[in-house]
Scaffold this motif. Structure first.
Motif, PDB file in Angstrom:
ATOM      1  N   UNK A 115       0.390  11.122 -10.904  1.00 50.43           N
ATOM      2  CA  UNK A 115      -0.361  12.217 -11.519  1.00 50.43           C
ATOM      3  C   UNK A 115       0.351  12.634 -12.795  1.00 50.43           C
ATOM      4  N   UNK A 116      -0.408  12.661 -13.893  1.00 46.52           N
ATOM      5  CA  UNK A 116       0.108  13.139 -15.173  1.00 46.52           C
ATOM      6  C   UNK A 116      -0.729  14.357 -15.518  1.00 46.52           C
ATOM      7  N   UNK A 117      -0.138  15.525 -15.397  1.00 52.98           N
ATOM      8  CA  UNK A 117      -0.869  16.783 -15.510  1.00 52.98           C
ATOM      9  C   UNK A 117      -2.012  16.764 -14.499  1.00 52.98           C
ATOM     10  N   UNK A 118      -3.272  16.895 -14.937  1.00 50.84           N
ATOM     11  CA  UNK A 118      -4.397  16.944 -13.998  1.00 50.84           C
ATOM     12  C   UNK A 118      -5.044  15.583 -13.755  1.00 50.84           C
ATOM     13  N   UNK A 119      -4.547  14.548 -14.397  1.00 48.76           N
ATOM     14  CA  UNK A 119      -5.150  13.223 -14.250  1.00 48.76           C
ATOM     15  C   UNK A 119      -4.381  12.412 -13.215  1.00 48.76           C
ATOM     16  N   UNK A 120      -5.119  11.820 -12.264  1.00 46.99           N
ATOM     17  CA  UNK A 120      -4.491  11.068 -11.177  1.00 46.99           C
ATOM     18  C   UNK A 120      -4.846   9.589 -11.314  1.00 46.99           C
ATOM     19  N   UNK A 121      -3.814   8.754 -11.361  1.00 45.87           N
ATOM     20  CA  UNK A 121      -3.980   7.302 -11.389  1.00 45.87           C
ATOM     21  C   UNK A 121      -3.509   6.775 -10.046  1.00 45.87           C
ATOM     22  N   UNK A 122      -4.286   5.887  -9.452  1.00 48.69           N
ATOM     23  CA  UNK A 122      -3.873   5.375  -8.143  1.00 48.69           C
ATOM     24  C   UNK A 122      -4.021   3.864  -8.089  1.00 48.69           C
ATOM     25  N   UNK A 123      -3.214   3.264  -7.242  1.00 48.69           N
ATOM     26  CA  UNK A 123      -3.316   1.842  -6.989  1.00 48.69           C
ATOM     27  C   UNK A 123      -3.707   1.674  -5.534  1.00 48.69           C
ATOM     28  N   UNK A 124      -4.803   0.955  -5.268  1.00 46.32           N
ATOM     29  CA  UNK A 124      -5.173   0.717  -3.863  1.00 46.32           C
ATOM     30  C   UNK A 124      -4.110  -0.152  -3.188  1.00 46.32           C
ATOM     31  N   UNK A 125      -4.297  -0.430  -1.939  1.00 46.28           N
ATOM     32  CA  UNK A 125      -3.299  -1.186  -1.163  1.00 46.28           C
ATOM     33  C   UNK A 125      -2.896  -2.488  -1.845  1.00 46.28           C
ATOM     34  N   UNK A 126      -1.601  -2.722  -1.876  1.00 42.61           N
ATOM     35  CA  UNK A 126      -1.035  -3.985  -2.341  1.00 42.61           C
ATOM     36  C   UNK A 126      -0.444  -4.665  -1.122  1.00 42.61           C
ATOM     37  N   UNK A 127      -0.963  -5.826  -0.771  1.00 37.72           N
ATOM     38  CA  UNK A 127      -0.473  -6.560   0.400  1.00 37.72           C
ATOM     39  C   UNK A 127       0.657  -7.480  -0.034  1.00 37.72           C
ATOM     40  N   UNK A 128       1.774  -7.392   0.664  1.00 42.76           N
ATOM     41  CA  UNK A 128       2.957  -8.189   0.315  1.00 42.76           C
ATOM     42  C   UNK A 128       3.336  -9.044   1.517  1.00 42.76           C
ATOM     43  N   UNK A 129       3.342 -10.343   1.325  1.00 41.17           N
ATOM     44  CA  UNK A 129       3.645 -11.243   2.441  1.00 41.17           C
ATOM     45  C   UNK A 129       5.101 -11.094   2.885  1.00 41.17           C
ATOM     46  N   UNK A 130       5.372 -11.562   4.088  1.00 41.10           N
ATOM     47  CA  UNK A 130       6.752 -11.552   4.588  1.00 41.10           C
ATOM     48  C   UNK A 130       7.608 -12.414   3.679  1.00 41.10           C
ATOM     49  N   UNK A 131       8.831 -12.016   3.517  1.00 37.75           N
ATOM     50  CA  UNK A 131       9.754 -12.756   2.644  1.00 37.75           C
ATOM     51  C   UNK A 131      10.803 -11.793   2.131  1.00 37.75           C
ATOM     52  N   UNK A 132      11.927 -12.316   1.740  1.00 33.63           N
ATOM     53  CA  UNK A 132      13.017 -11.427   1.346  1.00 33.63           C
ATOM     54  C   UNK A 132      13.150 -11.303  -0.174  1.00 33.63           C
ATOM     55  N   UNK A 133      12.076 -11.558  -0.889  1.00 33.95           N
ATOM     56  CA  UNK A 133      12.085 -11.555  -2.347  1.00 33.95           C
ATOM     57  C   UNK A 133      11.774 -10.157  -2.881  1.00 33.95           C
ATOM     58  N   UNK A 134      12.535  -9.709  -3.851  1.00 34.21           N
ATOM     59  CA  UNK A 134      12.225  -8.459  -4.551  1.00 34.21           C
ATOM     60  C   UNK A 134      11.344  -8.771  -5.755  1.00 34.21           C
ATOM     61  N   UNK A 135      10.375  -7.896  -5.984  1.00 35.72           N
ATOM     62  CA  UNK A 135       9.499  -8.011  -7.157  1.00 35.72           C
ATOM     63  C   UNK A 135       9.526  -6.692  -7.918  1.00 35.72           C
ATOM     64  N   UNK A 136       9.256  -6.779  -9.210  1.00 34.98           N
ATOM     65  CA  UNK A 136       9.194  -5.584 -10.050  1.00 34.98           C
ATOM     66  C   UNK A 136       7.742  -5.350 -10.455  1.00 34.98           C
ATOM     67  N   UNK A 137       7.269  -4.148 -10.182  1.00 27.74           N
ATOM     68  CA  UNK A 137       5.912  -3.732 -10.564  1.00 27.74           C
ATOM     69  C   UNK A 137       6.042  -2.839 -11.797  1.00 27.74           C
ATOM     70  N   UNK A 138       5.251  -3.131 -12.848  1.00 29.00           N
ATOM     71  CA  UNK A 138       5.293  -2.338 -14.081  1.00 29.00           C
ATOM     72  C   UNK A 138       3.877  -2.042 -14.555  1.00 29.00           C
ATOM     73  N   UNK A 139       3.631  -0.799 -14.944  1.00 21.92           N
ATOM     74  CA  UNK A 139       2.325  -0.423 -15.502  1.00 21.92           C
ATOM     75  C   UNK A 139       2.517   0.737 -16.467  1.00 21.92           C
ATOM     76  N   UNK A 140       1.678   0.756 -17.513  1.00 18.55           N
ATOM     77  CA  UNK A 140       1.737   1.799 -18.537  1.00 18.55           C
ATOM     78  C   UNK A 140       0.537   2.735 -18.404  1.00 18.55           C
ATOM     79  N   UNK A 141       0.786   4.020 -18.606  1.00 17.89           N
ATOM     80  CA  UNK A 141      -0.276   5.023 -18.530  1.00 17.89           C
ATOM     81  C   UNK A 141      -0.250   5.900 -19.780  1.00 17.89           C
TER      82      UNK A 141
END
Length: 196
Positions: A115-141
């Motif tokens: 939420x940035x002030x009164x505006x809400x940005x959302x991401x629906x479910x992200x399914x992540x398979x089993x595994x020991x890998x780290x990932x980086x999620x990046x998004x600009x608003x």
């Protein structure tokens, strides 16, 4: 016209000199700055369990078998808001970035709201398979610099098999940074695998 000239003529280095608020880190990335709800469904791991570990991860949050959230509220200081008022709208963005992973033996899922002030940005479910890998999620608003005053970040995760214990999605290295418009700023989320 003034805004277009700023966008076209200023390099990022010049922008940093003119607007020193550029690249301000807003999130307080320590354990005590986050709220966990319900508290008994989130575990803090200083050495991630069941997945890769690295000196790049000071701690991570591990979720359990039902949705549980990690959140933080950020209210901008008056001096920051005052600096932002001088920046024309359309130039500034919040860069949201976080690391996520699953255990080697359990698929997980997560979602978030920013939420940035009164505006809400959302991401629906992200399914992540089993595994020991780290990932980086990046998004600009986009940010309306003339009215920008507060941020709320809420991330929720869980496992996909309802296992007792902390087998759910893991979260680490949350970052919310103010940046100027530049070529890498776009509307599409980027997910990259962490290489050690």
């Amino acid at each position: 016209a003034h805004q277009q000239n700023l966008l076209q003529l200023f390099s990022l280095d010049t922008f940093k000199l003119i607007y020193p608020i550029y690249l301000t880190e807003f999130i307080l990335n320590d354990v005590r700055s986050f709220r966990c709800n319900p508290r008994n469904m989130v575990q803090i791991e200083y050495m991630p369990v069941g997945c890769n570990s690295s000196a790049s991860i000071n701690f991570c949050f591990a979720t359990s078998y039902r949705w549980s959230s990690i959140s933080q509220d950020i209210v901008l200081a008056e001096r920051v808001k005052h600096s932002l008022r001088r920046v024309p709208d359309g130039i500034l963005f919040l860069k949201l970035s976080f690391w996520f992973s699953s255990r080697f033996d359990q698929a997980t899922e997560f979602r978030y709201e920013l939420s940035i002030d009164d505006e809400v940005f959302s991401m629906p479910r992200y399914l992540n398979r089993a595994g020991n890998v780290w990932r980086i999620y990046t998004k600009y608003y986009p940010v309306q610099s003339s009215t920008f005053s507060n941020i709320n970040f809420k991330w929720e995760g869980k496992d996909q098999s309802f296992w007792a214990g902390f087998y759910g999605a893991k979260l680490a290295n949350v970052s919310i940074t103010l940046v100027a418009r530049c070529p890498e700023v776009n509307e599409v989320a980027l997910v990259e695998e962490v290489t050690w």
